[in-house]
Design a protein around this motif. Structure first.
Motif, PDB file in Angstrom:
ATOM      1  N   ALA A  69      -3.171 -11.331  51.852  1.00  0.00           N
ATOM      2  CA  ALA A  69      -2.792 -12.114  50.570  1.00  0.00           C
ATOM      3  C   ALA A  69      -1.906 -10.851  49.410  1.00  0.00           C
ATOM      4  O   ALA A  69      -1.040 -10.741  49.373  1.00  0.00           O
ATOM      5  N   LYS A  70      -2.875  -9.767  49.275  1.00  0.00           N
ATOM      6  CA  LYS A  70      -2.337  -8.248  48.902  1.00  0.00           C
ATOM      7  C   LYS A  70      -1.060  -8.407  49.424  1.00  0.00           C
ATOM      8  O   LYS A  70      -0.328  -8.047  48.167  1.00  0.00           O
ATOM      9  N   ALA A  71      -0.757  -8.305  50.415  1.00  0.00           N
ATOM     10  CA  ALA A  71       0.273  -7.489  51.192  1.00  0.00           C
ATOM     11  C   ALA A  71       1.521  -8.009  51.314  1.00  0.00           C
ATOM     12  O   ALA A  71       2.387  -8.281  51.392  1.00  0.00           O
ATOM     13  N   GLY A  72       1.419  -9.725  50.326  1.00  0.00           N
ATOM     14  CA  GLY A  72       1.973 -10.636  50.528  1.00  0.00           C
ATOM     15  C   GLY A  72       2.224 -10.860  51.504  1.00  0.00           C
ATOM     16  O   GLY A  72       3.621 -11.868  52.249  1.00  0.00           O
ATOM     17  N   ILE A  73       1.352 -11.721  52.612  1.00  0.00           N
ATOM     18  CA  ILE A  73       1.876 -11.714  54.283  1.00  0.00           C
ATOM     19  C   ILE A  73       0.803 -13.057  54.215  1.00  0.00           C
ATOM     20  O   ILE A  73      -0.285 -12.839  53.862  1.00  0.00           O
ATOM     21  N   THR A  74       1.611 -13.997  54.972  1.00  0.00           N
ATOM     22  CA  THR A  74       0.937 -15.777  54.838  1.00  0.00           C
ATOM     23  C   THR A  74       0.421 -15.490  56.091  1.00  0.00           C
ATOM     24  O   THR A  74       1.122 -14.652  57.388  1.00  0.00           O
ATOM     25  N   ALA A  75      -0.223 -16.510  56.153  1.00  0.00           N
ATOM     26  CA  ALA A  75      -1.013 -16.629  57.528  1.00  0.00           C
ATOM     27  C   ALA A  75      -1.065 -18.555  58.012  1.00  0.00           C
ATOM     28  O   ALA A  75      -1.684 -18.643  56.808  1.00  0.00           O
ATOM     29  N   ASN A  76      -1.013 -18.987  59.101  1.00  0.00           N
ATOM     30  CA  ASN A  76      -0.496 -19.904  59.089  1.00  0.00           C
ATOM     31  C   ASN A  76      -0.947 -20.930  60.134  1.00  0.00           C
ATOM     32  O   ASN A  76      -0.393 -19.813  61.092  1.00  0.00           O
ATOM     33  N   ALA A  77      -1.031 -21.559  60.678  1.00  0.00           N
ATOM     34  CA  ALA A  77      -1.345 -22.191  61.748  1.00  0.00           C
ATOM     35  C   ALA A  77      -0.725 -23.649  62.291  1.00  0.00           C
ATOM     36  O   ALA A  77      -1.192 -24.201  61.316  1.00  0.00           O
ATOM     37  N   LEU A  78       0.343 -23.897  63.208  1.00  0.00           N
ATOM     38  CA  LEU A  78       0.415 -24.872  63.916  1.00  0.00           C
ATOM     39  C   LEU A  78      -0.139 -25.459  64.565  1.00  0.00           C
ATOM     40  O   LEU A  78      -1.069 -25.443  64.583  1.00  0.00           O
ATOM     41  N   VAL A  79      -0.703 -26.867  64.147  1.00  0.00           N
ATOM     42  CA  VAL A  79      -1.140 -28.209  65.575  1.00  0.00           C
ATOM     43  C   VAL A  79      -0.039 -28.983  65.754  1.00  0.00           C
ATOM     44  O   VAL A  79      -0.028 -30.274  64.994  1.00  0.00           O
ATOM     45  N   PRO A  80       0.865 -28.786  66.880  1.00  0.00           N
ATOM     46  CA  PRO A  80       2.182 -29.064  67.192  1.00  0.00           C
ATOM     47  C   PRO A  80       1.105 -30.116  68.599  1.00  0.00           C
ATOM     48  O   PRO A  80       0.157 -30.061  69.124  1.00  0.00           O
ATOM     49  N   VAL A  81       2.121 -31.070  68.248  1.00  0.00           N
ATOM     50  CA  VAL A  81       1.970 -32.135  69.523  1.00  0.00           C
ATOM     51  C   VAL A  81       3.444 -32.939  70.010  1.00  0.00           C
ATOM     52  O   VAL A  81       4.076 -33.300  69.132  1.00  0.00           O
ATOM     53  N   ALA A  82       3.599 -32.361  71.027  1.00  0.00           N
ATOM     54  CA  ALA A  82       5.204 -32.865  72.078  1.00  0.00           C
ATOM     55  C   ALA A  82       5.094 -32.578  73.075  1.00  0.00           C
ATOM     56  O   ALA A  82       3.818 -31.719  73.754  1.00  0.00           O
ATOM     57  N   ALA A  83       6.077 -32.905  73.589  1.00  0.00           N
ATOM     58  CA  ALA A  83       6.235 -33.259  74.761  1.00  0.00           C
ATOM     59  C   ALA A  83       6.550 -31.605  75.741  1.00  0.00           C
ATOM     60  O   ALA A  83       7.169 -30.615  75.507  1.00  0.00           O
ATOM     61  N   THR A  84       5.265 -31.129  76.734  1.00  0.00           N
ATOM     62  CA  THR A  84       5.678 -30.022  77.461  1.00  0.00           C
ATOM     63  C   THR A  84       5.170 -29.813  77.827  1.00  0.00           C
ATOM     64  O   THR A  84       4.255 -31.025  78.687  1.00  0.00           O
ATOM     65  N   GLY A  85       4.809 -28.828  79.307  1.00  0.00           N
ATOM     66  CA  GLY A  85       4.639 -28.803  80.685  1.00  0.00           C
ATOM     67  C   GLY A  85       2.925 -29.730  79.904  1.00  0.00           C
ATOM     68  O   GLY A  85       1.981 -29.735  81.044  1.00  0.00           O
ATOM     69  N   MET A  86       2.430 -28.636  79.394  1.00  0.00           N
ATOM     70  CA  MET A  86       0.856 -29.262  79.066  1.00  0.00           C
ATOM     71  C   MET A  86       0.189 -30.446  79.035  1.00  0.00           C
ATOM     72  O   MET A  86      -0.617 -31.000  78.984  1.00  0.00           O
ATOM     73  N   THR A  87       1.314 -31.249  77.873  1.00  0.00           N
ATOM     74  CA  THR A  87       1.016 -32.566  77.800  1.00  0.00           C
ATOM     75  C   THR A  87       0.799 -33.229  78.768  1.00  0.00           C
ATOM     76  O   THR A  87       0.771 -34.420  78.729  1.00  0.00           O
TER      77      THR A  87
END
Length: 303
Positions: A174-192
């Motif tokens: 945070a002090k360096a102005g760098i954000t960190a966030n996680a996607l939780v996607p649900v989409a049509a892919t080879g995995m799904t």
């Protein structure tokens, strides 16, 4: 969103979700390093992006170890002069129930997902802190990492670990102005495609271009890779400078914020808890509303 002053690395972006992310970032103006283990896929993605007027180069390397992570950051700096966004999308599946899962099944998934996210985020953080202008780390989680999923000990563990790391990095960077966030996607892919309720619709989408039905897009929050890409562009942009430490779900027509684990019930007793005391108190206090677990099975379309 105008990302014309940004440079991004997207791991595992030769196809699927990663390709959608890289394409959307480039369309918004960012220069992109495409990564894949398959040279043909990476080169094809670069040609697709540049043909549309975007800027992209390829770095063919298997994500996991430190050398690969540093090569990706170096490629961004050498080609475009800086690094602003790291999207850690690369992943594999080795699904087995617990008693059939081998050491290699477990280790290979954890190496790509968990260790690969760690090494790439670390290399990116070092560079971003040196630049002194902030940055964005965008990781890839899953409903399996939030709730567990049958046959996915390795994958669920890795994704849960990624969520925890992302929240930790939000504090540390945070002090360096760098954000960190996680996607939780649900989409049509080879995995799904491996999920029976989705398989026929994924095949119809990919082979015949048939749109996904509303019951999936709205009811299940299940869509195309392109439906997810807008969240990546937003999190990479200046508009999301105050968004950090979050696990954000997206798919189809649905956008959601996942809660962080927290205590839901508590009880106290003078002098501490014996086993007998816990057994007596559990059904009427702390354990009176047990938490659910597992990903609910998708409803069959038309049911």
């Amino acid at each position: 969103m105008d990302l014309s002053n940004k440079v991004a690395v997207v791991t595992g972006s030769g196809q699927g979700l990663g390709l959608a992310y890289a394409t959307a970032l480039a369309a918004a103006g960012a220069a992109v390093v495409v990564n894949d283990v398959d040279a043909a896929s990476a080169d094809r993605a670069v040609r697709q992006i540049t043909a549309a007027g975007g800027r992209a180069v390829a770095e063919v390397v298997p994500v996991g170890g430190t050398e690969a992570a540093e090569a990706l950051v170096s490629r961004a700096v050498d080609a475009f002069g800086r690094l602003d966004v790291m999207v850690t999308n690369a992943g594999i599946l080795r699904d087995r129930v617990l008693w059939k899962m081998s050491d290699d099944d477990f280790d290979s998934v954890v190496d790509v997902h968990l260790r690969g996210t760690f090494t790439c985020a670390r290399a990116a953080a070092v560079r971003m802190r040196e630049q002194g202008e902030g940055g964005r780390i965008i990781t890839a989680c899953s409903p399996a990492g939030q709730r567990g999923n049958f046959g996915q000990t390795n994958y669920a563990a890795a994704k849960a670990g990624i969520a925890a790391m992302t929240r930790t990095w939000a504090m540390e960077l945070a002090k360096a102005g760098i954000t960190a966030n996680a996607l939780v996607p649900v989409a049509a892919t080879g995995m799904t495609r491996t999920i029976p309720a989705f398989a026929a619709h994924v095949d119809a989408l990919e082979t015949r271009g048939e749109p996904l039905p509303d019951q999936l897009r709205k009811g299940e929050g299940f869509g195309t890779p392109e439906d997810v890409a807008g969240l990546v562009v937003y999190l990479a942009s200046d508009a999301a400078s105050d968004v950090t430490g979050q696990c954000i779900g997206i798919g189809g027509d649905k956008l959601a914020l996942w809660s962080h684990p927290q205590e839901v019930n508590s009880a106290y007793t003078e002098g501490g808890w014996s086993a007998d005391a816990i057994a007596a108190a559990w059904p009427v206090s702390v354990g009176r509303e047990p938490q659910t677990y597992g990903i609910p099975a998708p409803k069959p379309v038309g049911a």
